[in-house]
Motif scaffolding. Structure first.
Motif, short mmCIF file in Angstrom:
data_model
loop_
_atom_site.label_atom_id
_atom_site.label_comp_id
_atom_site.label_asym_id
_atom_site.label_seq_id
_atom_site.Cartn_x
_atom_site.Cartn_y
_atom_site.Cartn_z
N UNK A 107 -10.42 4.40 2.49
CA UNK A 107 -11.56 3.50 2.28
C UNK A 107 -12.78 4.00 3.05
N UNK A 108 -12.57 4.53 4.25
CA UNK A 108 -13.68 5.08 5.03
C UNK A 108 -14.26 6.31 4.35
N UNK A 109 -13.39 7.19 3.87
CA UNK A 109 -13.85 8.39 3.17
C UNK A 109 -14.67 8.02 1.95
N UNK A 110 -14.16 7.09 1.16
CA UNK A 110 -14.87 6.69 -0.04
C UNK A 110 -16.20 6.03 0.31
N UNK B 133 -4.56 6.42 -6.47
CA UNK B 133 -3.20 6.31 -5.96
C UNK B 133 -2.27 6.28 -7.17
N UNK B 134 -1.73 7.44 -7.55
CA UNK B 134 -0.96 7.52 -8.81
C UNK B 134 0.25 6.61 -8.87
N UNK B 135 0.93 6.44 -7.72
CA UNK B 135 2.11 5.57 -7.67
C UNK B 135 1.86 4.48 -6.65
N UNK B 136 1.82 3.25 -7.11
CA UNK B 136 1.50 2.10 -6.25
C UNK B 136 2.65 1.10 -6.29
N UNK B 137 3.18 0.76 -5.13
CA UNK B 137 4.18 -0.29 -5.04
C UNK B 137 3.61 -1.46 -4.24
N UNK B 138 4.32 -2.57 -4.23
CA UNK B 138 3.88 -3.73 -3.48
C UNK B 138 2.72 -4.46 -4.09
N UNK B 139 2.61 -4.40 -5.42
CA UNK B 139 1.47 -5.05 -6.08
C UNK B 139 1.50 -6.56 -5.94
N UNK B 140 2.67 -7.12 -5.64
CA UNK B 140 2.74 -8.56 -5.44
C UNK B 140 2.09 -8.98 -4.13
N UNK B 141 1.87 -7.99 -3.22
CA UNK B 141 1.28 -8.29 -1.91
C UNK B 141 -0.11 -7.69 -1.76
N UNK C 98 -2.94 -4.51 -3.48
CA UNK C 98 -3.28 -3.44 -4.42
C UNK C 98 -4.30 -2.57 -3.72
N UNK C 99 -3.89 -1.37 -3.31
CA UNK C 99 -4.77 -0.52 -2.50
C UNK C 99 -6.05 -0.15 -3.24
N UNK C 100 -5.93 0.09 -4.53
CA UNK C 100 -7.12 0.44 -5.31
C UNK C 100 -8.12 -0.71 -5.29
N UNK C 101 -7.62 -1.92 -5.55
CA UNK C 101 -8.51 -3.09 -5.55
C UNK C 101 -9.06 -3.36 -4.16
N UNK C 102 -8.24 -3.11 -3.12
CA UNK C 102 -8.70 -3.32 -1.75
C UNK C 102 -9.90 -2.42 -1.44
N UNK D 298 2.24 7.71 -1.72
CA UNK D 298 2.98 6.47 -1.46
C UNK D 298 3.85 6.67 -0.23
N UNK D 299 3.53 6.01 0.88
CA UNK D 299 4.32 6.14 2.09
C UNK D 299 4.23 7.53 2.69
N UNK D 300 5.31 7.94 3.36
CA UNK D 300 5.36 9.26 3.98
C UNK D 300 5.88 10.31 3.03
#
Length: 233
Positions: A21-24, A37-45, A47-51, A109-111
Motif C-alpha cells: 500500500x505504501x509503494x502504491x 494479488x493473484x491468489x487471495x484467501x480470507x475474503x470473508x475477513x 480483501x487486500x486489493x480492496x484495502x 500469499x503468505x510466506x
C-alpha cells in the motif's frame, strides 16, 4: 529486465500488504504501477486489493483483480479445498508471464513455503516467473531468524532478490537487526517504515508514504532497474 516484481513475506501478517500500500501510494501515479494479488484467501475477513484501493482512493486502473479468491483465511491449497476447487499453478504462471513487461507489484500469499496446491509451493511459482523479489519482514524480535531463512531459501534457489524491507515499530533492535541480516545474507536492507499511529484518510496516507516510505529511493531504483539511470522518490 522486467519491472514487474514480487513482494513476499517472512510469514503471514508481517506487513506485505502495508508495504504494498505504501509503494502504491507513493509510486503508482508517478510510474504507472498496478497492484495485483493473484491468489487471495480470507475474503470473508479482508480483501487486500480492496484495502489498498480504499487507503489510497486510486482508480480501478491501478488494480488487477485476483485470479483466485477464497473466503477461508488459510493457505491457498486448503482454502481452495474448502470450496471444492483447485488452483492451477500453470494458469497462474501464464497470467503472470503475460504481465511481466508491465509495471506491476505482485503480492504473494503468505510466506514462500505456503502451498498453492498439495504439490506446489509458493517459492516454486516465484522461481518459475524469474521475477525480482522484495522480502518484507517484521521489525520486531525474531525477525533475524525469519528473514535470514526466507532470504537463504530464495537465494539458494537462484531467485533474484532485490533486498529486504522491515515493517513495524522502531525499537532499539532495529539497527542491529538490519545490519545482522545484511551481513549474513548479503542482501541489502531497503529500508524500514513504522505503522501510522492513527487511522489516516487517503490524502494523509499518501503524504505519509511520501514522507516515511523508501526515503532513500532504494526500492524504486532497484525495481525500475534502468542501467544506471536513477529514479528518485
Amino acid at each position: 529486465m522486467s519491472q514487474a516484481f514480487f513482494v513476499t513475506g517472512t510469514g503471514t501478517d508481517v506487513g506485505k500488504t502495508f508495504f504494498s500500500s505504501l509503494f502504491m501510494a507513493k509510486y503508482a501515479p508517478k510510474y504507472d504501477f498496478q497492484y495485483w494479488k493473484p491468489i487471495q484467501t480470507g475474503l470473508s475477513e479482508v480483501d487486500d486489493t480492496s484495502f489498498i484501493q480504499k487507503v489510497t482512493n486510486f482508480e480501478d486502473r491501478y488494480f488487477e483483480r485476483p485470479i483466485y479468491g477464497f473466503a477461508h483465511a488459510s493457505s491457498p491449497h486448503y482454502a481452495a479445498k474448502k470450496e471444492s476447487k483447485q488452483i492451477d499453478p500453470k494458469f497462474v504462471l501464464n497470467q503472470i508471464n503475460a504481465r511481466r513487461h508491465k509495471r506491476v507489484l505482485i503480492e504473494g500469499a503468505g510466506g514462500i513455503f505456503v502451498p498453492w496446491t498439495d504439490s506446489f509451493l509458493g517459492w516454486q511459482g516465484i522461481q518459475q516467473t524469474n521475477l525480482k523479489v522484495v522480502v518484507v519482514g517484521s521489525s520486531e524480535l525474531g525477525t533475524i531468524n525469519h528473514t535470514l531463512m526466507t532470504l537463504e531459501c530464495l537465494l539458494n534457489r537462484y531467485i533474484p532478490v532485490i533486498g529486504f524491507y522491515l515493517v513495524g515499530p522502531k525499537n532499539e533492535l532495529i539497527e542491529d537487526n538490519q545490519n545482522t541480516i545484511q551481513r549474513f545474507s548479503g542482501a541489502p536492507c531497503l529500508g524500514h517504515t513504522s505503522f501510522p499511529m492513527q487511522r489516516l484518510n487517503p490524502k494523509e496516507f499518501i503524504s505519509y508514504s511520501e514522507t516515511f516510505f523508501d526515503v532513500n529511493g532504494s526500492v524504486i531504483n532497484s525495481v525500475m532497474d534502468t542501467e544506471g539511470d536513477e529514479f528518485v522518490p
